[in-house]
Enzyme design. Structure first.
Site, PDB file in Angstrom:
ATOM      1  N   GLY A  46       0.812  -1.222   0.000  1.00 55.10           N
ATOM      2  CA  GLY A  46       0.000   0.000   0.000  1.00 55.10           C
ATOM      3  C   GLY A  46       0.838   1.261   0.000  1.00 55.10           C
ATOM      4  N   ALA A  47       1.608   1.452  -1.081  1.00 49.49           N
ATOM      5  CA  ALA A  47       2.491   2.630  -1.133  1.00 49.49           C
ATOM      6  C   ALA A  47       2.013   3.649  -2.163  1.00 49.49           C
ATOM      7  CB  ALA A  47       3.923   2.182  -1.427  1.00 49.49           C
ATOM      8  N   GLY A  50      -0.596   8.176   1.245  1.00 49.76           N
ATOM      9  CA  GLY A  50      -0.444   8.237   2.694  1.00 49.76           C
ATOM     10  C   GLY A  50       0.926   7.832   3.204  1.00 49.76           C
ATOM     11  N   GLY A  52       2.508   4.899   3.359  1.00 44.64           N
ATOM     12  CA  GLY A  52       3.331   3.996   2.554  1.00 44.64           C
ATOM     13  C   GLY A  52       4.144   4.746   1.509  1.00 44.64           C
ATOM     14  N   SER A 177      -2.935   0.393  14.908  1.00 48.77           N
ATOM     15  CA  SER A 177      -3.470   1.698  15.328  1.00 48.77           C
ATOM     16  C   SER A 177      -3.802   1.599  16.812  1.00 48.77           C
ATOM     17  CB  SER A 177      -4.747   1.995  14.540  1.00 48.77           C
ATOM     18  OG  SER A 177      -5.457   3.045  15.151  1.00 48.77           O
ATOM     19  N   TYR A 207     -12.900  -2.113  11.723  1.00 47.89           N
ATOM     20  CA  TYR A 207     -11.541  -1.589  11.554  1.00 47.89           C
ATOM     21  C   TYR A 207     -10.746  -1.772  12.851  1.00 47.89           C
ATOM     22  CZ  TYR A 207      -7.716   1.751  11.051  1.00 47.89           C
ATOM     23  OH  TYR A 207      -6.474   2.325  11.011  1.00 47.89           O
TER      24      TYR A 207
HETATM   25  N1  NAP Z   1      -4.259   7.673   8.702  1.00 49.44           N
HETATM   26  C1  NAP Z   1      -4.378   7.431   9.994  1.00 49.44           C
HETATM   27  O1  NAP Z   1      -4.803   8.298  10.761  1.00 49.44           O
HETATM   28  C2  NAP Z   1      -3.977   6.099  10.556  1.00 49.44           C
HETATM   29  C3  NAP Z   1      -4.057   5.906  11.940  1.00 49.44           C
HETATM   30  C4  NAP Z   1      -3.670   4.684  12.460  1.00 49.44           C
HETATM   31  C5  NAP Z   1      -3.244   3.679  11.625  1.00 49.44           C
HETATM   32  N2  NAP Z   1      -3.197   3.886  10.281  1.00 49.44           N
HETATM   33  C6  NAP Z   1      -2.771   2.764   9.425  1.00 49.44           C
HETATM   34  O2  NAP Z   1      -1.795   3.202   8.523  1.00 49.44           O
HETATM   35  C7  NAP Z   1      -1.784   2.344   7.376  1.00 49.44           C
HETATM   36  C8  NAP Z   1      -1.673   3.181   6.109  1.00 49.44           C
HETATM   37  O3  NAP Z   1      -2.848   3.919   5.941  1.00 49.44           O
HETATM   38  P1  NAP Z   1      -2.887   5.429   5.408  1.00 49.44           P
HETATM   39  O4  NAP Z   1      -3.369   6.251   6.539  1.00 49.44           O
HETATM   40  O5  NAP Z   1      -1.630   5.762   4.734  1.00 49.44           O
HETATM   41  O6  NAP Z   1      -4.114   5.324   4.387  1.00 49.44           O
HETATM   42  P2  NAP Z   1      -4.231   5.463   2.797  1.00 49.44           P
HETATM   43  O7  NAP Z   1      -3.676   6.753   2.334  1.00 49.44           O
HETATM   44  O8  NAP Z   1      -5.667   5.164   2.514  1.00 49.44           O
HETATM   45  O9  NAP Z   1      -3.300   4.285   2.246  1.00 49.44           O
HETATM   46  C9  NAP Z   1      -3.727   2.947   2.306  1.00 49.44           C
HETATM   47  C10 NAP Z   1      -2.992   2.142   1.268  1.00 49.44           C
HETATM   48  O10 NAP Z   1      -3.493   0.792   1.353  1.00 49.44           O
HETATM   49  C11 NAP Z   1      -3.800   0.380   0.040  1.00 49.44           C
HETATM   50  N3  NAP Z   1      -4.831  -0.649  -0.032  1.00 49.44           N
HETATM   51  C12 NAP Z   1      -6.133  -0.545   0.293  1.00 49.44           C
HETATM   52  N4  NAP Z   1      -6.767  -1.701   0.038  1.00 49.44           N
HETATM   53  C13 NAP Z   1      -5.843  -2.554  -0.485  1.00 49.44           C
HETATM   54  C14 NAP Z   1      -5.880  -3.878  -0.974  1.00 49.44           C
HETATM   55  N5  NAP Z   1      -7.025  -4.585  -1.022  1.00 49.44           N
HETATM   56  N6  NAP Z   1      -4.745  -4.436  -1.422  1.00 49.44           N
HETATM   57  C15 NAP Z   1      -3.581  -3.739  -1.420  1.00 49.44           C
HETATM   58  N7  NAP Z   1      -3.484  -2.472  -0.996  1.00 49.44           N
HETATM   59  C16 NAP Z   1      -4.607  -1.882  -0.533  1.00 49.44           C
HETATM   60  C17 NAP Z   1      -4.265   1.640  -0.661  1.00 49.44           C
HETATM   61  O11 NAP Z   1      -4.199   1.420  -2.057  1.00 49.44           O
HETATM   62  P3  NAP Z   1      -5.274   2.038  -3.106  1.00 49.44           P
HETATM   63  O12 NAP Z   1      -4.631   3.306  -3.579  1.00 49.44           O
HETATM   64  O13 NAP Z   1      -5.359   1.000  -4.164  1.00 49.44           O
HETATM   65  O14 NAP Z   1      -6.553   2.249  -2.364  1.00 49.44           O
HETATM   66  C18 NAP Z   1      -3.225   2.632  -0.155  1.00 49.44           C
HETATM   67  O15 NAP Z   1      -2.039   2.528  -0.887  1.00 49.44           O
HETATM   68  C19 NAP Z   1      -3.055   1.507   7.482  1.00 49.44           C
HETATM   69  O16 NAP Z   1      -2.726   0.201   7.919  1.00 49.44           O
HETATM   70  C20 NAP Z   1      -3.865   2.211   8.538  1.00 49.44           C
HETATM   71  O17 NAP Z   1      -4.722   1.343   9.239  1.00 49.44           O
HETATM   72  C21 NAP Z   1      -3.539   5.073   9.722  1.00 49.44           C
END
Ligand code: NAP
Length: 325
Positions: A46-47, A50, A52, A177, A207
């Site tokens: 997931g890069a 966000g 990644g 998280s 979630y």
């Molecule tokens: N943002 C926050 O506040 C927060 C807080 C706590 C934990 N986290 C954790 O941080 C991690 C990264 O999240 P982020 O905040 O950077 O969110 P994000 O910007 O939505 O990035 C999520 C990534 O996961 C990918 N993804 C989604 N579904 C997928 C699938 N079926 N197969 C492969 N890749 C998939 C997305 O790809 P697409 O572009 O294809 O959708 C995107 O590259 C997550 O595990 C999240 O739970 C985030």
């Protein structure tokens, strides 16, 4: 005169808010290591956006060869091209990975094992936050948050673990998280045989539970890999401006409360990613394993980390992935 003083007032207000926000951003922890990763191979799920995406830039700048394991390969290639523009010597590869399909996970792992005789860092970062009432399931019919955030990564790690063991010292970072503390194990909800208990415990229940599964996985994986040269870290990046909560609908009036809270507590991804870098790269965490991190420090989870439940999740995950581990 009236227009001038109003403009000055507005300018001063925005300038003050900007300065306050910059001050706030400087309060958050950052990973201080300058460590290089030349010759190392890192895989990030997931890069495309966000955390990644920012992490990929950081690891590439340290000299690592970075594989973007992503569902949207067009977007991943665009990310790789942008990084290459800024860092022409960057070693980047894109491999398709849809974590909501166990077949796709297997295909991705096969490609990675064929291409990379050595894998030093695996970052299980990809994630979704989808309200259970939307009823979305994985290809195999499992609850979507559980399937993508935990099960797909569980299988991917299993398929790559021997390569990580052969490439020691190596590291596995599981992005969870703090919200895991609100999660619970709804076994039938996970398997998709019954609707997830979302209605009773709020739209983020599935979630939060998938993030608790991440924590349980990290604990058991560290135990299994003890003395094998692979360290395991589970991380909360804090609350970040990313696309994660794109499926959550917030009533218009709630924004009045959310905006000031977000102003003070939400981090840009370049700051949220610091705890991931701390665990993936830093010398300080080199000899640690099986712990949970937040703000570049160990964090004591308030969740019930019951061994029996941790083992039950492991067994269920093996059963659903049709593996023995
Ligand atoms: N943002 C926050 O506040 C927060 C807080 C706590 C934990 N986290 C954790 O941080 C991690 C990264 O999240 P982020 O905040 O950077 O969110 P994000 O910007 O939505 O990035 C999520 C990534 O996961 C990918 N993804 C989604 N579904 C997928 C699938 N079926 N197969 C492969 N890749 C998939 C997305 O790809 P697409 O572009 O294809 O959708 C995107 O590259 C997550 O595990 C999240 O739970 C985030």
């Amino acid at each position: 005169m009236g227009i001038l003083s109003t403009s000055l007032g507005i300018g001063a207000t925005f300038g003050g808010l900007y300065a306050l926000r910059r001050w706030r951003e400087n309060q958050w922890e950052s990973c201080k290591t300058n460590r290089r990763l030349d010759g190392q191979v890192a895989i990030i799920t997931g890069a495309t956006s966000g955390l990644g995406k920012v992490l990929a830039e950081d690891l590439v700048n340290r000299g690592a060869a970075v594989v973007l394991a992503c569902r949207n390969t067009t977007a991943a290639k665009e990310v790789a091209a942008k990084i290459k523009q800024q860092c022409p010597e960057a070693l980047l590869d894109v491999v398709e990975l849809d974590l909501s399909s166990l077949e796709s996970v297997r295909k991705c792992a096969n490609i990675l094992l064929e291409r990379y005789p050595q894998i030093n860092i695996l970052i299980n970062n990809a994630g979704v936050s989808i309200p259970p009432k939307m009823g979305i399931k994985t290809v195999e019919g499992y609850e979507i948050n559980f399937g993508v955030n935990h099960l797909g990564h569980f299988l991917l790690t299993n398929l790559l673990v021997d390569r990580l063991i052969a490439s020691t010292p190596s590291r596995i970072v599981i992005v969870s998280s703090k919200l895991h503390e609100q999660g619970s194990m709804d076994w039938e909800g996970f398997e998709g045989t019954k609707e997830f208990e979302g209605g009773k415990r709020g739209p983020n229940a599935a979630y939060c539970s998938s993030k608790l599964a991440n924590v349980y996985f990290g604990i058991k994986l560290a135990e299994k890999l003890e003395s094998r040269g692979v360290s395991v870290y589970t991380v909360c990046p804090g609350w970040n401006y990313t696309k994660l909560f794109r499926y959550s609908s917030v009533p218009f009036y709630s924004w009045i409360a959310i905006i000031p809270i977000a102003f003070w507590f939400m981090k840009p991804a370049r700051i949220g990613v610091q705890t991931l870098i701390h665990c993936a790269v830093s010398e300080d965490t080199e000899n640690e394993t099986g712990l949970f991190y937040r703000d570049c420090k160990v964090y004591q989870s308030q969740a019930n980390l019951n061994t029996k439940t941790i083992n039950e999740l492991w067994e269920l995950s093996c059963k659903l992935c049709k593996i023995e581990w």
